[in-house]
Design a protein around this motif. Structure first.
Motif: not given
Length: 134
Positions: A97-117
């Motif tokens: 939970g200790a992640v800024t809102e900005k970093h959460k958005i960046i990390l979620e976008r990264t996950a949602n564009t992973c090669p397997v997905l």
């Protein structure tokens, strides 16, 4: 060559990663005439999605100087028949939970564009949940 897969009988394979010599076994699931004593081939597809998402998030987290160690993904795979195939993959990511809102958005976008997905057929439903307060 990436891997070598050997059929050992009784609906089981041994999969070897050639560069590292690491291996895993697959079994057909019990609902498809197998022993169900290991990942099924379709389990590996669903699990690869979660592994890929966490991996690319980890790569991005390093550049953001965010710690994601011990994050966990829980995976549920749904099958249908005629033809037998994966119909839906659910991935629940439990993250710090200790992640800024900005970093959460960046990390979620990264996950949602992973090669397997990006490689999974669009007809397969993907339900991804990010829980940032684990």
């Amino acid at each position: 060559m990436t891997s070598r897969v050997t059929y050992t009988g009784e609906l089981r394979t041994i999969c070897v990663h050639l560069k590292s010599n690491n291996e895993f076994i697959t079994d057909a699931p019990t609902d498809n005439n197998g022993l169900g004593q290991a990942f099924s081939p379709t389990d590996t597809v669903a699990t690869a999605l979660a592994s890929c998402m966490l991996t690319v998030m980890g790569i991005k987290a390093k550049t953001l100087e965010v710690e994601l160690t011990n994050s966990v993904a829980s995976v549920t795979k749904h099958m249908v028949s005629d033809p037998r195939r994966i119909s839906k993959i659910e991935v629940q990511l439990d993250l710090p939970g200790a992640v800024t809102e900005k970093h959460k958005i960046i990390l979620e976008r990264t996950a949602n564009t992973c090669p397997v997905l990006m490689s999974i057929h669009p007809d397969i439903i993907k339900e991804i949940t990010f829980n940032w307060n684990r």
